[in-house]
Design an enzyme around this catalytic site. Structure first.
Site, short mmCIF file in Angstrom:
data_model
loop_
_atom_site.label_atom_id
_atom_site.label_comp_id
_atom_site.label_asym_id
_atom_site.label_seq_id
_atom_site.Cartn_x
_atom_site.Cartn_y
_atom_site.Cartn_z
N CYS A 12 0.79 -1.22 0.00
CA CYS A 12 0.00 0.00 0.00
C CYS A 12 0.84 1.29 0.00
CB CYS A 12 -0.96 0.08 1.18
SG CYS A 12 -2.02 -1.35 1.36
N GLY A 38 -0.10 -0.33 -5.11
CA GLY A 38 -1.37 -1.02 -4.90
C GLY A 38 -2.35 -0.62 -5.97
N ASN A 111 -0.24 1.67 5.93
CA ASN A 111 0.63 0.78 5.15
C ASN A 111 1.43 -0.05 6.14
OD1 ASN A 111 3.80 1.30 3.45
ND2 ASN A 111 2.41 -0.41 3.28
N GLY A 112 1.27 -1.36 6.06
CA GLY A 112 2.03 -2.21 6.96
C GLY A 112 1.20 -3.36 7.45
N CYS A 245 12.76 -1.81 5.37
CA CYS A 245 12.51 -3.00 4.55
C CYS A 245 13.39 -3.02 3.30
CB CYS A 245 11.03 -2.99 4.15
SG CYS A 245 10.60 -4.15 2.86
N TYR A 251 12.44 -4.03 -4.85
CA TYR A 251 11.29 -4.16 -5.76
C TYR A 251 10.21 -3.08 -5.62
CZ TYR A 251 6.86 -5.88 -7.55
OH TYR A 251 5.66 -5.97 -8.20
N ASP A 354 16.83 -10.36 -12.87
CA ASP A 354 15.53 -10.03 -12.27
C ASP A 354 15.78 -9.58 -10.83
OD1 ASP A 354 12.87 -9.51 -12.08
OD2 ASP A 354 12.18 -11.57 -12.38
N ASP A 355 14.83 -8.82 -10.29
CA ASP A 355 15.06 -8.27 -8.95
C ASP A 355 14.93 -9.32 -7.86
OD1 ASP A 355 12.10 -7.90 -7.81
OD2 ASP A 355 12.13 -7.36 -9.93
N CYS A 391 7.05 -12.72 5.07
CA CYS A 391 7.13 -11.40 5.68
C CYS A 391 5.91 -11.18 6.56
CB CYS A 391 7.18 -10.32 4.60
SG CYS A 391 7.16 -8.66 5.29
N CYS A 448 12.97 -11.60 5.29
CA CYS A 448 12.49 -12.56 4.29
C CYS A 448 13.65 -13.34 3.67
CB CYS A 448 11.63 -11.88 3.24
SG CYS A 448 12.48 -10.57 2.32
P1 AMP Z 1 7.45 -14.93 -8.72
O1 AMP Z 1 6.98 -14.98 -10.13
O2 AMP Z 1 6.41 -15.43 -7.76
O3 AMP Z 1 8.78 -15.58 -8.51
O4 AMP Z 1 7.61 -13.39 -8.34
C1 AMP Z 1 8.76 -12.74 -8.68
C2 AMP Z 1 8.46 -11.43 -9.31
O5 AMP Z 1 7.52 -10.70 -8.55
C3 AMP Z 1 9.72 -10.63 -9.41
O6 AMP Z 1 10.05 -10.53 -10.76
C4 AMP Z 1 9.41 -9.28 -8.79
O7 AMP Z 1 9.53 -8.28 -9.77
C5 AMP Z 1 7.99 -9.38 -8.29
N1 AMP Z 1 7.88 -9.19 -6.83
C6 AMP Z 1 8.81 -9.31 -5.89
N2 AMP Z 1 8.30 -9.05 -4.66
C7 AMP Z 1 7.01 -8.77 -4.83
C8 AMP Z 1 5.96 -8.40 -3.94
N3 AMP Z 1 6.13 -8.33 -2.63
N4 AMP Z 1 4.76 -8.13 -4.47
C9 AMP Z 1 4.56 -8.23 -5.77
N5 AMP Z 1 5.51 -8.58 -6.67
C10 AMP Z 1 6.73 -8.86 -6.21
#
Ligand code: AMP
Length: 467
Positions: A12, A38, A111-112, A245, A251, A354-355, A391, A448
């Site tokens: 959020c 969000g 938010n939280g 965080c 991300y 990827d992040d 988390c 996490c």
């Molecule tokens: P997944 O496909 O489940 O492995 O999700 C990984 C992707 O979700 C990554 O490429 C991130 O860009 C994105 N992501 C990471 N953390 C979150 C989050 N808390 N909420 C939504 N998207 C996320």
């Protein structure tokens, strides 16, 4: 059990402005810039001697039409964009929540995650309170009113002292606006100024959007009161070392935001640089997964000397895939959102940045897509450590069962997602990229990734971590 601990007020974005005749419009723009936090619901509450609300499900643009603003006149406003995980997407959960009693109105945006919300809820219900929504935020509202001493700093700090978890609140009454941050500042919340008006927002990109200047962060354990008399600060908790965080940098936040006085794009570039140094790839080019990985991919390319290429295109007209409730819809969402650039990737060895990996859905699909488009090799490099623990502080991180890194070795993950190799950034590498100056940035929460939770179980309220 987890559903009990995780409230419904996740991720959020919150916003507030005091002392501007266009408060509702400016809140709308502020929320718009935080839409990435969000997309399920948005709302604005203005104060004009009385509180007036407009909210609904969907994107900020869907919820607000020009005509709505004629009903939202007032010099102060707060707003919220909602990312729902638990509690569903019912309209009743869209914030800010508005309460009225004894001729006093109060609107809250949060938010939280309040970790002891369920315990407090049963206590309140046992004492006769009737709660209307499954929301943590409503629990806080009841705690504030329960003292029967009206709405003021004392009743708010008294209520906040009963909650544990990670939280950034903005509260609006007819008289004042309040902003509060949890004792170790897990969630971001900043104060800005627009002329004489005060602004608070989860992300500083909201200040830039409306032309406000950043003043300072709300401090951990601080309650800020803003009124026509100006700004005042109370400390409701002994300030611990800040634990911002890490996922805000990895991300969640927009690259143009500064989180804890550190630019997000710059920190992501450093994550990419550290990753390149720790885990080089024998590749012809570096590509980033749009949008959140572009910055770290640029950092990786710069540090490795490999060319940065645009190997994946994002369709901007689809919402974030993670938000879809079922795995099937999530997969479909990824397909709709991203497409490979065949002419670039064909026959090439690719370092794909990827992040983060949560469930593995996104990486698996992207590797598959790149290979289908003719990529010779795909080396997945993740600009954060592996995420193995849920988390409890307001980020949708799923249960352990769903976290791929909690259940499989790196080789198995590589095989499962069809990659030629997989490597994650180390915890030390991430810390290096975020904590530049210990006196300002202090610590970060990496629970996490490490399982080291900075807000421990609250035995008084019987909250026990499940991991
Ligand atoms: P997944 O496909 O489940 O492995 O999700 C990984 C992707 O979700 C990554 O490429 C991130 O860009 C994105 N992501 C990471 N953390 C979150 C989050 N808390 N909420 C939504 N998207 C996320």
């Amino acid at each position: 059990m987890l559903a009990e601990m995780k409230g419904i007020n996740e991720e959020c974005g919150v916003f507030g402005i005091w002392g501007h005749e266009k408060s509702a419009e400016l809140t709308y723009y502020g929320l718009h810039s935080m839409q990435h936090r969000g997309q399920e619901g948005a709302g604005v509450v203005v104060s004009d001697g009385e509180l007036k609300a407009h909210k609904g499900l969907g994107l900020v643009n869907d919820v607000f039409k020009q005509a709505d603003f004629s009903k939202l006149s007032g010099d102060a406003a707060i707003g919220h964009v909602r990312y729902a995980t638990q509690g569903g997407s019912a309209e009743e959960n869209v914030q800010p929540l508005v309460f009225r009693s004894q001729n006093e109105g109060m609107a809250l945006a949060h938010n939280g995650n309040i970790m002891n919300a369920e315990t407090l809820r049963s206590e309140l219900e046992g004492q006769g309170s009737i709660l209307q929504t499954p929301s943590d935020t409503e629990v806080l509202a009841h705690l504030i009113k329960r003292r029967g001493m009206g709405l003021n700093e004392t009743s708010i700090t008294d209520a906040i002292n009963q909650i544990t978890g990670a939280y950034a609140f903005v509260i609006l009454t007819e008289e004042k606006m309040y902003a509060a941050l949890d004792p170790i500042g897990i969630r971001p919340l900043s104060i800005g100024k627009l002329g004489d008006a005060y602004v608070v927002a989860s992300e500083t990109c909201a200040f830039d959007q409306i032309g406000a200047a950043f003043e300072r962060e709300v401090l951990p354990g601080e309650l800020v009161t803003i009124s026509d008399e100006g700004i005042a600060s109370t400390r409701f908790a002994m300030r611990g070392q800040r634990k911002m965080c890490a996922m805000e940098y990895v991300y969640l936040s927009r690259p143009d935001s500064d989180v804890n006085e550190m630019n997000v794009h710059a920190s992501r570039k450093l994550m990419g640089k550290e990753l390149a140094e720790e885990s080089p790839a024998d590749a012809d080019m570096v590509i980033g997964v749009p949008d959140s990985s572009i910055s770290s991919a640029i950092g990786y390319a710069e540090a490795s000397g490999l060319p940065y290429e645009m190997g994946i295109i994002k369709n901007r007209y689809v919402g974030r895939t993670f938000i879809k409730p079922s795995q099937e819809l999530r997969e479909q969402g990824v397909k709709l959102k991203l497409a490979p650039v065949r002419g670039i990737v064909e026959g090439k060895r690719i370092a794909m940045i990827d992040d983060s990996i949560i469930r593995g859905t996104t990486s698996k699909w992207i590797v598959h897509m790149l290979k289908q488009a003719g990529a010779a090799e795909v080396h997945v490099r993740i600009a954060s450590p592996s995420i193995q623990h849920p988390c409890y502080y307001g980020i949708d991180m799923s249960t352990r069962d769903e976290l791929i890194a909690a259940n499989y070795t790196i080789d198995k993950i590589s095989e499962m997602i069809g990659a030629d190799s997989v490597a994650y950034l180390s915890e030390a590498g991430l810390e290096k990229a975020i904590v530049k100056d210990k006196t300002i940035h202090q610590g970060i929460c990496m629970a996490c990734m490490t399982g080291n939770y900075p807000v421990k179980k609250n035995s008084e309220h019987g909250v026990v971590f499940r991991s």
